[in-house]
Enzyme design. Sequence first.
Site, PDB file in Angstrom:
ATOM      1  CD  GLN A   6       9.171   3.552  -5.436  1.00 40.88           C
ATOM      2  OE1 GLN A   6       9.308   3.479  -4.217  1.00 40.88           O
ATOM      3  NE2 GLN A   6       8.160   4.152  -6.007  1.00 40.88           N
ATOM      4  CB  SER A   7      14.782   2.086  -1.034  1.00 38.54           C
ATOM      5  OG  SER A   7      13.600   1.893  -0.334  1.00 38.54           O
ATOM      6  CB  THR A   8      13.190  -2.760  -1.199  1.00 40.67           C
ATOM      7  OG1 THR A   8      11.775  -2.482  -1.176  1.00 40.67           O
ATOM      8  CG2 THR A   8      13.818  -2.228   0.061  1.00 40.67           C
ATOM      9  CD  GLN A  11      10.317   1.090  -0.711  1.00 40.50           C
ATOM     10  OE1 GLN A  11      11.363   1.368  -1.272  1.00 40.50           O
ATOM     11  NE2 GLN A  11       9.905   1.676   0.383  1.00 40.50           N
ATOM     12  N   GLY A  47      15.591  -0.044  -6.702  1.00 35.83           N
ATOM     13  CA  GLY A  47      15.821  -1.305  -6.001  1.00 35.83           C
ATOM     14  C   GLY A  47      17.078  -1.331  -5.162  1.00 35.83           C
TER      15      GLY A  47
END
Length: 696
Positions: A6-8, A11, A47
């Site tokens: 998940q990118s951030t 998220q 992340g």
Amino acid sequence: MVYVRQSTPQQVIDHGESTRLQYGLTARAVELGWAPSRVLVIDEDLGHSASGLDARPGFARLVSEVGLDHVGLVLGVEMSRLARSGREWHQLLELCALSSTLLADPHGVYDPTDHNDRLLLGLKGTISEAELWLIKQRMWSGRIAKAQRGELAVPVPVGYVRRPGGEVVLDPDEQVRAVVRLVFELFDEVDTVNGVLRYLADNGIQMGVRIRQGPERGELSWRRPSRVGLQNMLRNPAYAGVYVYGRSRLDPRRRQPGRPHTGRVRQARADWQVWIPDRLPAYVSLDRYEQNLQRMETNRARAESMGAVRDGPALLAGLIFCGRCHTRMTVRYQRGPGGRLHPIYVCSRDKTDYGGAGCQQLAGGCVDGHVRQLLLAALAPAALEVSLAAAEQITARRAEMERIWVQRLERADYTVDRARRQYQLAEPENRLVVRQLERDWEQAMAERQRLGEEHDRFLAARPRLLSDAERAQIRAVAADIPALWHADTTTDSDRKHLVRCLIERVELTVLGDSERVHARITWSGGHHSDTELIRPVARLTQLSYYPQLTDRIRELAAAGNSPARIAEQLNADGLRPPKRRDRFGAQGVRDLMHDLGVAIPGPPRPRPAIQLPPNQWWRADLARYLGMPDVTLYNWITRGWVTAHQHPDPPHRWIVHADPAEIDRLRALHHRPRRARPINQPAAQEGHDSNAQPQV
Ligand SMILES: [Zn+2]
């Protein structure tokens, strides 16, 4: 291999369901027939949002494992999102095809070696790339629209804080505001960023910065000022109340891996996207902001065009222009007797650009002296005004410093008070906490003590109000500008700085080859002064009044005057010899008459009845024989270029040792251009020891 991402961090928290789903893929791999011990989950990239391989070690690991042929199946949710760009995605597909690795998502299993599957996977990649672009674009236009309304929260500079509601206000801390104001006032006064920085550093003034990230976000932290920081402050239109957006842009080529804030490039002002005046509380007016920018620009241009003020003693280095070619003349230094540096202003344009002979050059001392006199004369009427302004300025500055001191002390008092209250509130049973609080309290008190003592020292060194004695001193000093100019505490660079405040350029034209130099001084503001100065020249024949001088000598000699008498008369007429000497002397006139072939009246000069041994010459005789100025030969003796000794009897005339070979060498040396002469040409040894006593 199960790839989870998940990118951030946000998220990761918000889409817990999705993360669970991704981990659930492990079960699917087992279902498909892989042993649980052979299922590897790669979740290093949870992340991480940066695009590019270097920022996502997990994906890089996935690619390398596939390339090594260790992998049978890669599982992921929305497989094409594995990669953030088409290039990465297609690279992975290619590798999977080569090693017959399968790809799977919750909807199916694909074989990249199969044409139809490959086509589908490629399409999925293209679609997700397009999606990504759309999302980015939507976010971007949302940001711009918000910025255009002035509502986008951009980081605020020192001296401002953002309230939780989003509104930007002046920093509630009085000291922070005082320091910001001080910076702008100082810049008005001293005109250069470095000057402001030096003042702040000398007085130990720090900038109150609000911490932007981490657990202490929003807290004040005192940091020492930097040049870049001050420049940014003066350049930032926020201080004039303007909301701006888009002053810099990201240049991916300048990004440095692992450093998230690198790669920002300042935009030209015309390219700023948003400019809304009167949006923030202002420290300075918009006019003053523009003026500051202009002054910084002027300083920069001046520093470039004038050359920085260097430490050499040439007062006008960089300001002197050639009146013939209108280009800047350079400074050369010549080391004179006693190691002092004598500046020489040289126009070498003709030489360096066209390989011709040098255009003109002259001793710097006479130019510097001349300009200095004009400058001091120009400054004299301002003396009283300067003294009053200086006294006022010092008083105001000290009052300001005192205010900042009071605030620092108040802050320290508050810290002590808080530490004391915390200590008193603690439960005595909780010994660990009590001990720590006690230490904190002691430390705060020690700090307060130290600050108080420093303040006392500050007051002792610089009392709040100027004493009468100090006032008198300022007045006396300002009234006597020449004394101030020559004072030991005034450095060469101070003098140069002062000259550069008042004078823009000095254009010099030597009239012919003579001693007369025309100087056109351009003062700041464009006013010109045309003056003339006298430079030292090497030969009498260069003097503009040489014909007049020789006529006068002939006339006086014809009237039966002795050389001493003639010298007196020449001095009375206001005629001067070349070089730096002020007056004609009897010997000089005698030599001159000899050269002119004028009979010397009166009793013949008693020749010293000393016969020199062969290959030894009286200095003047040798100079005449070589056809060079006597002074030059003397100069060579002092530099050790020729072997010579002094006669033991008064008047201790110099005797030069020179055999025919040495005479040839000296003649060649004389004809060589000045620059090609050796720095320290040793005297040729002519078979006898130069220390030997002369045989007289
Ligand atoms: Zn020139």
